[in-house]
Design a protein around this motif. Structure first.
Motif, PDB file in Angstrom:
ATOM      1  N   ASN A 160       0.824  -1.106   0.176  1.00  0.00           N
ATOM      2  CA  ASN A 160      -0.102  -0.034   0.004  1.00  0.00           C
ATOM      3  C   ASN A 160       0.876   1.238   0.098  1.00  0.00           C
ATOM      4  O   ASN A 160       1.803   1.359   0.872  1.00  0.00           O
ATOM      5  N   VAL A 161       0.573   2.195  -1.037  1.00  0.00           N
ATOM      6  CA  VAL A 161       1.412   3.250  -1.355  1.00  0.00           C
ATOM      7  C   VAL A 161       1.574   4.343  -0.082  1.00  0.00           C
ATOM      8  O   VAL A 161       2.335   4.469   0.469  1.00  0.00           O
ATOM      9  N   GLU A 162       0.223   4.443   0.472  1.00  0.00           N
ATOM     10  CA  GLU A 162       0.030   5.465   1.637  1.00  0.00           C
ATOM     11  C   GLU A 162       0.683   4.848   2.971  1.00  0.00           C
ATOM     12  O   GLU A 162       1.602   5.656   3.446  1.00  0.00           O
ATOM     13  N   ASP A 163       0.624   3.471   3.121  1.00  0.00           N
ATOM     14  CA  ASP A 163       1.333   2.994   4.515  1.00  0.00           C
ATOM     15  C   ASP A 163       2.604   3.065   4.269  1.00  0.00           C
ATOM     16  O   ASP A 163       3.243   3.258   5.491  1.00  0.00           O
ATOM     17  N   LEU A 164       3.229   2.723   3.033  1.00  0.00           N
ATOM     18  CA  LEU A 164       4.634   2.645   3.009  1.00  0.00           C
ATOM     19  C   LEU A 164       5.230   4.021   2.990  1.00  0.00           C
ATOM     20  O   LEU A 164       6.205   4.273   3.742  1.00  0.00           O
ATOM     21  N   ALA A 165       4.553   5.109   2.616  1.00  0.00           N
ATOM     22  CA  ALA A 165       5.011   6.418   2.608  1.00  0.00           C
ATOM     23  C   ALA A 165       5.061   6.871   4.032  1.00  0.00           C
ATOM     24  O   ALA A 165       5.955   7.496   4.531  1.00  0.00           O
ATOM     25  N   LEU A 166       3.874   6.611   4.683  1.00  0.00           N
ATOM     26  CA  LEU A 166       3.911   6.826   6.153  1.00  0.00           C
ATOM     27  C   LEU A 166       4.910   6.459   6.996  1.00  0.00           C
ATOM     28  O   LEU A 166       5.709   6.773   8.032  1.00  0.00           O
ATOM     29  N   GLN A 167       5.606   5.057   6.536  1.00  0.00           N
ATOM     30  CA  GLN A 167       6.629   4.407   7.341  1.00  0.00           C
ATOM     31  C   GLN A 167       8.139   5.437   6.982  1.00  0.00           C
ATOM     32  O   GLN A 167       8.847   5.592   8.044  1.00  0.00           O
ATOM     33  N   PHE A 168       8.181   5.742   5.904  1.00  0.00           N
ATOM     34  CA  PHE A 168       9.447   6.743   5.609  1.00  0.00           C
ATOM     35  C   PHE A 168       9.121   7.932   6.192  1.00  0.00           C
ATOM     36  O   PHE A 168      10.054   8.529   6.736  1.00  0.00           O
ATOM     37  N   ILE A 169       7.943   8.473   6.249  1.00  0.00           N
ATOM     38  CA  ILE A 169       7.797   9.763   6.985  1.00  0.00           C
ATOM     39  C   ILE A 169       8.214   9.612   8.428  1.00  0.00           C
ATOM     40  O   ILE A 169       8.749  10.606   9.019  1.00  0.00           O
ATOM     41  N   LYS A 170       7.979   8.622   9.001  1.00  0.00           N
ATOM     42  CA  LYS A 170       8.259   8.181  10.465  1.00  0.00           C
ATOM     43  C   LYS A 170       9.756   8.460  10.752  1.00  0.00           C
ATOM     44  O   LYS A 170      10.126   8.935  11.687  1.00  0.00           O
ATOM     45  N   GLU A 171      10.432   7.658  10.019  1.00  0.00           N
ATOM     46  CA  GLU A 171      11.868   7.588  10.253  1.00  0.00           C
ATOM     47  C   GLU A 171      12.531   8.907   9.609  1.00  0.00           C
ATOM     48  O   GLU A 171      13.504   9.334  10.281  1.00  0.00           O
ATOM     49  N   LEU A 172      11.950   9.765   8.841  1.00  0.00           N
ATOM     50  CA  LEU A 172      12.467  11.215   8.290  1.00  0.00           C
ATOM     51  C   LEU A 172      12.281  12.028   9.506  1.00  0.00           C
ATOM     52  O   LEU A 172      13.060  12.632   9.992  1.00  0.00           O
ATOM     53  N   GLU A 173      11.117  11.955  10.112  1.00  0.00           N
ATOM     54  CA  GLU A 173      10.896  12.531  11.482  1.00  0.00           C
ATOM     55  C   GLU A 173      11.684  12.424  12.499  1.00  0.00           C
ATOM     56  O   GLU A 173      12.083  13.229  13.433  1.00  0.00           O
ATOM     57  N   PHE A 174      12.120  11.133  12.691  1.00  0.00           N
ATOM     58  CA  PHE A 174      13.172  10.670  13.888  1.00  0.00           C
ATOM     59  C   PHE A 174      14.395  11.692  13.416  1.00  0.00           C
ATOM     60  O   PHE A 174      15.125  11.770  14.272  1.00  0.00           O
ATOM     61  N   PHE A 175      14.937  11.290  12.257  1.00  0.00           N
ATOM     62  CA  PHE A 175      16.132  12.140  12.051  1.00  0.00           C
ATOM     63  C   PHE A 175      16.387  13.632  12.226  1.00  0.00           C
ATOM     64  O   PHE A 175      17.129  14.451  12.382  1.00  0.00           O
ATOM     65  N   ILE A 176      14.961  14.113  11.688  1.00  0.00           N
ATOM     66  CA  ILE A 176      14.783  15.502  11.961  1.00  0.00           C
ATOM     67  C   ILE A 176      14.876  15.960  13.295  1.00  0.00           C
ATOM     68  O   ILE A 176      15.604  17.009  13.702  1.00  0.00           O
ATOM     69  N   SER A 177      14.394  15.323  14.452  1.00  0.00           N
ATOM     70  CA  SER A 177      14.433  15.512  15.721  1.00  0.00           C
ATOM     71  C   SER A 177      15.707  14.954  16.449  1.00  0.00           C
ATOM     72  O   SER A 177      16.034  15.406  17.539  1.00  0.00           O
ATOM     73  N   ASN A 178      16.361  14.192  15.874  1.00  0.00           N
ATOM     74  CA  ASN A 178      17.723  13.486  16.365  1.00  0.00           C
ATOM     75  C   ASN A 178      18.926  13.951  15.201  1.00  0.00           C
ATOM     76  O   ASN A 178      19.430  12.846  14.819  1.00  0.00           O
ATOM     77  N   ARG A 179      19.362  15.127  15.316  1.00  0.00           N
ATOM     78  CA  ARG A 179      20.442  15.501  14.281  1.00  0.00           C
ATOM     79  C   ARG A 179      21.879  14.875  14.567  1.00  0.00           C
ATOM     80  O   ARG A 179      22.646  14.416  13.826  1.00  0.00           O
ATOM     81  N   ALA A 180      22.141  14.565  15.933  1.00  0.00           N
ATOM     82  CA  ALA A 180      23.160  13.830  16.395  1.00  0.00           C
ATOM     83  C   ALA A 180      23.196  12.489  15.892  1.00  0.00           C
ATOM     84  O   ALA A 180      24.144  11.764  15.660  1.00  0.00           O
ATOM     85  N   HIS A 181      22.148  11.906  16.087  1.00  0.00           N
ATOM     86  CA  HIS A 181      22.004  10.555  15.368  1.00  0.00           C
ATOM     87  C   HIS A 181      22.285  10.415  14.121  1.00  0.00           C
ATOM     88  O   HIS A 181      22.928   9.362  13.462  1.00  0.00           O
ATOM     89  N   LEU A 182      21.693  11.401  13.411  1.00  0.00           N
ATOM     90  CA  LEU A 182      21.724  11.397  11.920  1.00  0.00           C
ATOM     91  C   LEU A 182      23.203  11.346  11.442  1.00  0.00           C
ATOM     92  O   LEU A 182      23.637  10.707  10.374  1.00  0.00           O
ATOM     93  N   LYS A 183      24.147  12.416  12.316  1.00  0.00           N
ATOM     94  CA  LYS A 183      25.578  12.368  11.936  1.00  0.00           C
ATOM     95  C   LYS A 183      26.145  11.059  12.341  1.00  0.00           C
ATOM     96  O   LYS A 183      26.999  10.551  11.679  1.00  0.00           O
ATOM     97  N   THR A 184      25.909  10.512  13.603  1.00  0.00           N
ATOM     98  CA  THR A 184      26.246   8.988  13.681  1.00  0.00           C
ATOM     99  C   THR A 184      26.182   7.910  12.767  1.00  0.00           C
ATOM    100  O   THR A 184      26.845   7.201  12.275  1.00  0.00           O
ATOM    101  N   PHE A 185      24.713   7.995  12.273  1.00  0.00           N
ATOM    102  CA  PHE A 185      24.465   7.228  11.069  1.00  0.00           C
ATOM    103  C   PHE A 185      24.996   7.438  10.036  1.00  0.00           C
ATOM    104  O   PHE A 185      25.608   6.690   9.190  1.00  0.00           O
TER     105      PHE A 185
END
Length: 397
Positions: free
Chosen positions: A336-361
């Motif tokens: 399902n396109v909508e459900d899959l897109a929301l999964q990606f959004i959830k992960e993007l929001e995680f990195f938006i809120s956790n920039r230190a984690h983004l750098k580590t990754f």
């Protein structure tokens, strides 16, 4: 009238190719490749890497299907003597004539090796080849699970295929299942050989600003299996949520044919490696939205530049990237396109809120590629398998 002129033009083109084919087949050589396309794609990049390993003489490469674009045409032509077969691979009468002509030339070579990927043309040629000709099949991934899939088409030829090269253990298991269902003896599983694809590694971690607007890439073909529509839907949701993200769509896309939100830039096709690397250097994240993949070369190209992948769970990728390893994210491969897109959004929001984690990754992604590069035996393995006289071919300078 137009059809008549087109038929005449096609016949003249086929006649001209006949003489080219005959000229190239008259040359002494041992390696013959059969690939469907030289279009833009990870598989085609790998095929260039393979052919570049052999020289003096160059391999002879046949393009058996119609290429959508000329993406890697120059690279193919630099690596091998290439013939785009056109009607010779399409019209039944011409194909039958060509099979006999190819077989006569290949069979005359004492150490001939025939290799290819996803080529029904190559499989149909196999019955014409002499027993001493080595058949090396390259399988990047399985196609859709239906009766027309290329892996099913190849089943009658399994006893004659000397080696099947795959990129990892996921494909090994798929072949085990396929052979079992179709009553192929287990002994042929011993002919499966794993060779990891060549990993790009530039050795320099690029400077990135992890605090400002995030740059997110899609790099791939505009095809149903790559699901760019999922990427565009992610961009639309991010736009509606006013997330600090800018998206880039790289591939055979054009602004006139592709509708995207204002936070998305259509870059179009990029074949120059230096230019593509510039996009990777600027980026923080790459979304791989594919329905199926084998290796996902763009993931590793991005990681080479510190780009963190968020990918559907396809192919071998879960063996290399994970949240646990802190070098990337794998999400469920939902339909399902909508459900899959929301999964990606959830992960993007995680990195938006956790920039230190983004750098580590990002750093870990870079180091993962470094380790894979250091352990890669791509060149040595392909030279050994594709040369029936080990050590004959020297590395191209």
């Amino acid at each position: 009238m137009f059809k008549k002129f087109k038929r005449i033009a096609d016949n003249l083109t086929a006649l001209a190719k006949y003489f080219r084919i005959k000229t190239e087949l008259a040359k002494q050589r041992e390696l013959y490749f059969f690939f469907p396309s030289w279009s833009f794609g990870g598989a085609e990049r790998v095929h260039v890497d393979i052919m570049n390993l052999f020289n003096d003489p160059k391999p002879l490469c046949f393009i058996t299907d119609r290429s959508i674009t000329d993406g890697f045409k120059k690279e193919f032509q630099a690596a091998a003597d290439v013939i785009e077969l056109g009607r010779w691979a399409e019209k039944k009468e011409l194909k039958q004539q060509l099979y006999k002509m190819l077989a006569a030339s290949i069979n005359a070579q004492q150490h001939a090796v025939v290799s290819g990927w996803c080529s029904s043309f190559m499989y149909d040629l196999i019955p014409y080849l002499a027993p001493h000709v080595q058949i090396i099949d390259i399988m990047h991934n399985f196609k859709d699970d239906d009766d027309q899939a290329i892996e099913r088409y190849s089943l009658p030829h399994v006893p004659r295929i000397n080696k099947r090269i795959v990129v990892g253990n996921v494909l090994i298991q798929q072949f085990k299942d396929l052979y079992s269902i179709n009553h192929i003896p287990e002994q042929y599983l011993e002919r499966l050989t794993v060779i990891q694809n060549k990993i790009p590694f530039d050795g320099v971690f690029p400077e990135k600003n992890y605090e400002d607007t995030l740059q997110v890439l899609f790099v791939g073909r505009n095809s149903e299996e790559k699901r760019p529509n999922v990427f565009i839907r992610v961009a639309e949701i991010a736009h509606d949520l006013n997330l600090p993200i800018e998206f880039k769509l790289i591939g055979d896309f054009s602004p006139g044919d592709t509708i995207v939100p204002s936070n998305t830039k259509i870059v179009g096709p990029v074949h120059d490696k230096a230019i593509l690397n510039d996009h990777y250097k600027d980026a923080h994240l790459l979304l791989l939205t594919s329905r199926r993949e084998s290796w996902g070369l763009v993931v590793f190209e991005g990681m080479n530049m510190g780009v963190v992948p968020i990918s559907t769970d396809v192919g071998e990728l879960s063996n290399y990237i994970s949240r646990t390893k802190e070098n990337g994210i794998v999400v469920d491969n939902l339909h399902n396109v909508e459900d899959l897109a929301l999964q990606f959004i959830k992960e993007l929001e995680f990195f938006i809120s956790n920039r230190a984690h983004l750098k580590t990754f990002s750093i870990n992604a870079f180091n993962t590629v470094k380790q894979l590069y250091n352990n890669c035996d791509f060149d040595e393995s392909y030279r050994k398998i594709l040369s029936s006289r080990s050590g004959k071919y020297e590395k191209r300078i």
